[in-house]
Design a protein around this motif. Structure first.
Motif, mmCIF file in Angstrom:
data_model
loop_
_atom_site.group_PDB
_atom_site.id
_atom_site.type_symbol
_atom_site.label_atom_id
_atom_site.label_comp_id
_atom_site.label_asym_id
_atom_site.label_seq_id
_atom_site.Cartn_x
_atom_site.Cartn_y
_atom_site.Cartn_z
ATOM 1 N N ALA B 21 0.836 -1.207 0.000
ATOM 2 C CA ALA B 21 0.000 0.000 0.000
ATOM 3 C C ALA B 21 0.870 1.258 0.000
ATOM 4 O O ALA B 21 0.609 2.212 -0.740
ATOM 5 C CB ALA B 21 -0.940 -0.006 1.205
ATOM 6 N N LEU B 22 1.917 1.257 0.815
ATOM 7 C CA LEU B 22 2.819 2.407 0.870
ATOM 8 C C LEU B 22 3.488 2.626 -0.490
ATOM 9 O O LEU B 22 3.635 3.767 -0.956
ATOM 10 C CB LEU B 22 3.888 2.194 1.949
ATOM 11 C CG LEU B 22 3.403 2.259 3.407
ATOM 12 C CD1 LEU B 22 4.451 1.672 4.363
ATOM 13 C CD2 LEU B 22 3.085 3.711 3.808
ATOM 14 N N GLU B 23 3.893 1.528 -1.126
ATOM 15 C CA GLU B 23 4.559 1.636 -2.427
ATOM 16 C C GLU B 23 3.600 2.139 -3.503
ATOM 17 O O GLU B 23 3.942 3.031 -4.278
ATOM 18 C CB GLU B 23 5.139 0.269 -2.826
ATOM 19 C CG GLU B 23 6.288 -0.211 -1.939
ATOM 20 C CD GLU B 23 7.612 0.510 -2.233
ATOM 21 O OE1 GLU B 23 7.721 1.144 -3.308
ATOM 22 O OE2 GLU B 23 8.528 0.446 -1.387
ATOM 23 N N GLU B 24 2.401 1.577 -3.556
ATOM 24 C CA GLU B 24 1.424 2.006 -4.570
ATOM 25 C C GLU B 24 1.059 3.478 -4.368
ATOM 26 O O GLU B 24 0.830 4.206 -5.327
ATOM 27 C CB GLU B 24 0.169 1.137 -4.496
ATOM 28 C CG GLU B 24 -0.986 1.593 -5.371
ATOM 29 C CD GLU B 24 -0.679 1.616 -6.868
ATOM 30 O OE1 GLU B 24 0.131 0.780 -7.325
ATOM 31 O OE2 GLU B 24 -1.247 2.473 -7.588
ATOM 32 N N ALA B 25 1.030 3.908 -3.116
ATOM 33 C CA ALA B 25 0.692 5.303 -2.809
ATOM 34 C C ALA B 25 1.863 6.244 -3.109
ATOM 35 O O ALA B 25 1.693 7.456 -3.136
ATOM 36 C CB ALA B 25 0.289 5.438 -1.340
ATOM 37 N N GLY B 26 3.037 5.686 -3.330
ATOM 38 C CA GLY B 26 4.218 6.533 -3.488
ATOM 39 C C GLY B 26 4.537 7.268 -2.200
ATOM 40 O O GLY B 26 5.082 8.381 -2.230
ATOM 41 N N ALA B 27 4.184 6.669 -1.081
ATOM 42 C CA ALA B 27 4.362 7.339 0.211
ATOM 43 C C ALA B 27 5.833 7.328 0.636
ATOM 44 O O ALA B 27 6.601 6.452 0.265
ATOM 45 C CB ALA B 27 3.511 6.652 1.280
ATOM 46 N N ASP B 28 6.190 8.330 1.397
ATOM 47 C CA ASP B 28 7.540 8.447 1.944
ATOM 48 C C ASP B 28 7.572 7.616 3.230
ATOM 49 O O ASP B 28 6.850 7.919 4.180
ATOM 50 C CB ASP B 28 7.796 9.928 2.253
ATOM 51 C CG ASP B 28 9.228 10.167 2.728
ATOM 52 O OD1 ASP B 28 10.068 9.260 2.580
ATOM 53 O OD2 ASP B 28 9.469 11.272 3.241
ATOM 54 N N TYR B 29 8.353 6.543 3.235
ATOM 55 C CA TYR B 29 8.387 5.714 4.444
ATOM 56 C C TYR B 29 9.750 5.070 4.654
ATOM 57 O O TYR B 29 10.517 4.881 3.709
ATOM 58 C CB TYR B 29 7.297 4.639 4.410
ATOM 59 C CG TYR B 29 7.590 3.431 3.544
ATOM 60 C CD1 TYR B 29 7.430 3.478 2.162
ATOM 61 C CD2 TYR B 29 8.020 2.222 4.113
ATOM 62 C CE1 TYR B 29 7.686 2.366 1.368
ATOM 63 C CE2 TYR B 29 8.271 1.107 3.324
ATOM 64 C CZ TYR B 29 8.104 1.188 1.946
ATOM 65 O OH TYR B 29 8.362 0.096 1.163
#
Lengths: 235, 235
Positions: B21-29
């Motif tokens: 989910a974080l990857e698909e969202a392009g989220a900074d993590y």
């Protein structure tokens, strides 16, 4: 609104977590499976035109909505009946605690049916003994110890402090079930989690819960539910 | 905001549903466990002053909030990154589907460790064989058949129709895992769930997911995760 609860008519099971919330809320609901003499759950689940078909019971019918998954139903009911905080952070915290109860319920069931649900208990007794031993050695301390810690942090008597939430009702039900399934083991263990035990007592005395427990709406524990009593598993 | 994901550093596990989910969202993590060489998860969980201590990983740190329980984390991330519908009815529907994935994950794990997690697989092989046989006979058809039905109802290619939600990423991961753990059984079974297979392919080709899968951020499958390969269980 009159809710309809769809669940098996003869066991407390996962439906009981929903029943306790409905009862505490004083909500108007029909326990459909019990009312009509047979459970029309399969028909509901197979309904062709349903936009959001449930995977398995319990299912709550709220107007035209069908809501499934115990924790999801409680999230819905909690917000509508003052059984969870209004702010998002705490509402998700209560839900998070409920999901931990969900995990625990699977582990309780698997103590008597570790290998598979398609064999009788008698056919998997050695495995059940081993699983139960580990459950009481590792998992009960981890789960109930966790809830004891949350009660210490909140100051009690409930998991969020002075205000009852639906997850308190579920923790009450866990204590009830463990006492039924493992009376000796639980009696010994309860000394280690006094706050959990106090919460159980407090919930049992709430007027609506006490009335419910004394009524025939409360299905008795039995050898067909999540919690079952086998002398040899009770150590 | 830079999220911190706390999860075991060497397995995909439940953390993978969050990573996807974080990857698909392009989220900074930051995948904390992997960054620092060792996982400071236990320290986080034991932290005395934490108001909302998690029970177990995965845990997402979002600002000062700690959020645990995979489905709960996804509920949070989904709403913030456009990976779930905005209206409550559909948001809870996606969450309900995710909770069904949660149930399935436990059952997948238990195929190789039905009796207890405190015995090696080799010590519970007959039980694992029996459990696996029932899993493929009854449970895979029930679970994957259910998701196939939802895809038929929605019109596809995703579970809610044309729009991707986080639960699609999780279903992709289920297919990946079953292919790793049971290559022969899964190959045979996939013919029965063409829409689930098509969803898997579609998700795999999404640019951010494809880039992630090709990167070393994606931990390889192994014999220590939820999905493990044992020739004798692959029928």
């Amino acid at each position: 609104m009159r809710y309809e609860l769809y669940y098996w008519p003869t066991v407390q099971g996962r439906g009981e977590f929903v029943r306790l919330a409905l009862e505490e809320a004083g909500a108007d609901y029909i326990d459909v499976g019990r009312r009509r003499g047979r459970a029309p759950i399969e028909a509901l689940i197979a309904r062709k035109r349903e936009k959001h078909p449930p995977f398995a019971p319990p299912v709550l019918k709220a107007g035209r909505r069908l809501i499934a998954q115990t924790a999801n139903i409680l999230l819905y009911l909690g917000a509508r009946h003052g059984l969870t905080p209004k702010d998002e952070v705490n509402r998700m915290w209560v839900h998070q605690l409920q999901l931990t109860i969900t995990d625990l319920v699977v582990e309780i069931h698997d103590t008597h049916h570790p290998v598979t649900s398609w064999l009788y208990y008698e056919e998997q007794k050695p495995a059940a003994k081993r699983r139960t031993a580990d459950f009481w050695k590792y998992r009960v301390p981890k789960f109930l110890g966790y809830f004891e810690r949350i009660l210490t942090l909140s100051g009690g008597p409930y998991l969020l402090g002075r205000r009852l939430c639906y997850v308190d009702l579920s923790l009450f039900q866990i204590v009830e079930g463990l006492r039924y399934g493992f009376p000796k083991r639980m009696k010994r263990y309860e000394k280690k989690v006094p706050r959990v035990v106090a919460l159980h007592e407090r919930v049992a005395k709430r007027p609506r819960i006490a009335a419910y427990l004394a009524s025939d709406r409360r299905i008795p524990f039995s050898q067909w539910g999540i919690y079952r009593y086998f002398k040899e598993l009770d150590g």
